[in-house]
Write a protein that holds these residues in place. Structure first.
Motif, PDB file in Angstrom:
ATOM      1  N   LEU A 247       1.005  -1.051  -0.106  1.00 22.78           N
ATOM      2  CA  LEU A 247       0.515  -0.086   0.044  1.00 22.78           C
ATOM      3  C   LEU A 247       0.434   1.594  -0.081  1.00 22.78           C
ATOM      4  O   LEU A 247       0.565   2.044  -1.162  1.00 22.78           O
ATOM      5  CB  LEU A 247      -0.356   0.348   1.097  1.00 22.78           C
ATOM      6  N   GLY A 248       1.915   1.229   1.195  1.00 21.59           N
ATOM      7  CA  GLY A 248       3.044   2.490   0.532  1.00 21.59           C
ATOM      8  C   GLY A 248       3.483   2.628  -0.440  1.00 21.59           C
ATOM      9  O   GLY A 248       3.443   3.914  -0.991  1.00 21.59           O
ATOM     10  N   GLN A 249       3.624   1.537  -1.803  1.00 21.12           N
ATOM     11  CA  GLN A 249       4.424   2.163  -2.279  1.00 21.12           C
ATOM     12  C   GLN A 249       3.045   2.179  -4.024  1.00 21.12           C
ATOM     13  O   GLN A 249       3.465   3.335  -4.440  1.00 21.12           O
ATOM     14  CB  GLN A 249       4.531   0.408  -3.408  1.00 21.12           C
ATOM     15  N   GLN A 250       1.839   2.073  -2.976  1.00 22.84           N
ATOM     16  CA  GLN A 250       1.429   2.924  -4.354  1.00 22.84           C
ATOM     17  C   GLN A 250       0.825   3.836  -3.789  1.00 22.84           C
ATOM     18  O   GLN A 250      -0.028   4.195  -4.532  1.00 22.84           O
ATOM     19  CB  GLN A 250      -0.325   1.385  -4.139  1.00 22.84           C
ATOM     20  N   GLY A 251       1.094   4.553  -2.403  1.00 20.53           N
ATOM     21  CA  GLY A 251       0.974   5.584  -1.985  1.00 20.53           C
ATOM     22  C   GLY A 251      -0.953   5.762  -1.858  1.00 20.53           C
ATOM     23  O   GLY A 251      -1.228   6.890  -1.507  1.00 20.53           O
ATOM     24  N   LEU A 252      -1.170   4.781  -1.503  1.00 21.24           N
ATOM     25  CA  LEU A 252      -3.210   4.066  -0.954  1.00 21.24           C
ATOM     26  C   LEU A 252      -2.599   4.819   0.451  1.00 21.24           C
ATOM     27  O   LEU A 252      -2.140   4.148   1.309  1.00 21.24           O
ATOM     28  CB  LEU A 252      -3.345   2.898  -1.293  1.00 21.24           C
ATOM     29  N   PRO A 253      -3.728   5.471   0.921  1.00 24.47           N
ATOM     30  CA  PRO A 253      -4.442   6.342   1.522  1.00 24.47           C
ATOM     31  C   PRO A 253      -5.010   4.776   3.367  1.00 24.47           C
ATOM     32  O   PRO A 253      -5.870   4.950   3.816  1.00 24.47           O
ATOM     33  CB  PRO A 253      -5.158   7.284   1.708  1.00 24.47           C
ATOM     34  N   LEU A 254      -4.147   3.661   3.522  1.00 25.10           N
ATOM     35  CA  LEU A 254      -4.695   2.967   4.111  1.00 25.10           C
ATOM     36  C   LEU A 254      -2.858   2.859   5.014  1.00 25.10           C
ATOM     37  O   LEU A 254      -1.913   2.558   4.892  1.00 25.10           O
ATOM     38  CB  LEU A 254      -5.147   1.722   3.633  1.00 25.10           C
TER      39      LEU A 254
END
Ligand SMILES: Nc1ncnc2c1ncn2[C@@H]1O[C@H](COP(=O)(O)OP(=O)(O)OP(=O)(O)O)[C@@H](O)[C@H]1O
Ligand SMILES: [Mg+2]
Length: 391
Positions: free
Chosen positions: A194-201
């Protein structure tokens, strides 16, 4: 003084009347929320510390910050040997409800599939868990049965929903050291993705001091995922605030010498501050509370702690485990340092290997932890002193 107005709150997860000395962590978390909401790379927080230092109440306070920021939030507690799917699914369900978006049905259907997917294949329908989610089941995502794949898919969909609305999702995971090895690795992998995709979770954790060791044993990159915040004793100024502010709210005060004595007795440990504060308040005849009030209240506070804080934990140990704990107490002069497990064995006149089961069981029960190979420490502050005083 009036017991009805007594402000102090000793108890597991009991919200303190004044959350003293944690401003740095609160500020750090605000930065995390803002950066993650903007899709910027940021490590989430994991709070680590001994029993009773205030990890759970701080986690709850961080959750409040996330809610204030308009995020969806959910909370769960890891349990030794328990599967993660059900509690995690429930926490995510809660977070999605908090977000309150009308277009959440499809994601809820995926959460349902995630939860109802049995870890054990071929289970009878009667043995299947019911997720308690009314949305129609959506199959094909997060239901492969491989927790690592499923978590990545689930987190991605949930975070996508929040991102569409310009907010985020924060999951609060208490007692993180009790996650099973497969679940630790899945949580790390999902956060990494998720961090790599820049997603907010984000997953915000709390647990005993060896949590960093547990995580890095599972995924070597875990230090780059989480910023570990050591939560410990309060310094003198914060400990004074923890006592004085709640008293002032009830038009009462402590004399300076009384605060000296309190710090000496509590060592600045949050649980002890609340426990002594509670007893001393009830015992004092009038404000300001004096050093004599503190001295005469101390035995009762100690007796309360011996039953509720120390005794309840000691009782969970078997006779063999109790011998192990007593040997540790005799070896640990300051109670905070680690003791070599070989020395414990020596003290008990046993072979180290023969004590491994007792040691492992004490770790599982959360009474001791091992931050380094071959070393053990108490998870409970002042536990060694309690055991030595028992004789
Ligand atoms: N910053 C603080 N200031 C004053 N009191 C506090 C603070 N943090 C926690 N407390 C008090 O300390 C006690 C223990 O808090 P909490 O249950 O959060 O500890 P914990 O670290 O989660 O313990 P455990 O490891 O046993 O779960 C509670 O009574 C709480 O009110
Ligand atoms: Mg706790």
């Amino acid at each position: 003084m009036d017991p009805i107005r007594n402000p102090y709150a000793p108890g597991a997860g009991a919200r303190p009347p004044e959350l003293a000395g944690r401003d740095d962590t609160l500020r750090a978390f605000d930065v995390v929320l803002k950066r993650v909401a903007q899709g910027r790379p940021e490590r989430s927080l994991v709070l680590t510390g001994l029993r009773g230092v205030g990890k759970t109440v701080l986690l709850n306070r961080l959750r409040y910050s996330a809610v204030q920021a308009g995020w969806g939030t959910g909370k769960l507690e890891a349990r030794p040997g328990a599967d993660l799917r059900r509690p995690l699914g429930a926490a995510i369900h809660m977070a999605i409800r908090e977000l309150g978006h009308a277009d959440a049905q499809a994601v809820l259907g995926t959460v349902k599939a995630f939860v109802e997917r049995q870890a054990r294949p071929g289970a009878k329908p009667s043995e299947r868990w019911q997720a308690g989610i009314s949305a129609p089941l959506v199959t094909g995502r997060a239901d492969s049965g491989d927790i690592e794949i499923d978590l990545v898919e689930l987190f991605t969909d949930v975070a996508g929903l929040a991102a569409d609305h310009g907010t985020g999702v924060a999951l609060f995971l208490d007692e993180m050291q009790d996650l099973g090895p497969g679940d630790v690795s899945a949580v790390c992998a999902a956060c990494h993705e998720l961090g790599q995709q820049g997603l907010p979770l984000i997953v915000v954790g709390a647990g005993l001091p060896h949590v960093p060791t547990v995580l890095s044993a599972s995924k070597s990159y875990s230090e780059r995922l989480f910023s570990y915040q050591r939560i410990g004793r309060l310094d003198r100024a914060a400990a004074d605030l923890a006592l004085s502010v709640p008293a002032a709210n009830e038009d009462a005060a402590f004399e300076p010498e009384a605060l000296d004595a309190m710090y000496e007795l509590t060592g600045g440990y949050p649980y002890f501050i609340q426990a002594y504060g509670k007893v001393v308040w009830d015992l004092a005849a009038a404000s300001p509370i004096t050093v004599e009030d503190v001295r005469s209240g101390a035995p009762e506070a100690e007796a309360d702690l011996a039953v509720g804080f120390f005794g309840s934990r000691f009782e969970r140990a078997t006779p063999g485990e109790r011998d192990y704990l007593r040997a540790m107490a005799e070896l640990a002069a300051d109670d905070l340092g680690a003791v070599a497990s070989a020395d414990v064995a020596g003290r008990l006149g046993r072979k180290p290997q023969s004590l491994s089961p007792a040691r492992d069981s004490l770790i599982k029960k959360g009474l001791v932890y091992s931050a380094a190979r071959g070393a053990v420490s108490f998870t409970v502050p002042h536990f060694g002193k309690y055991l030595r005083d028992q004789g």
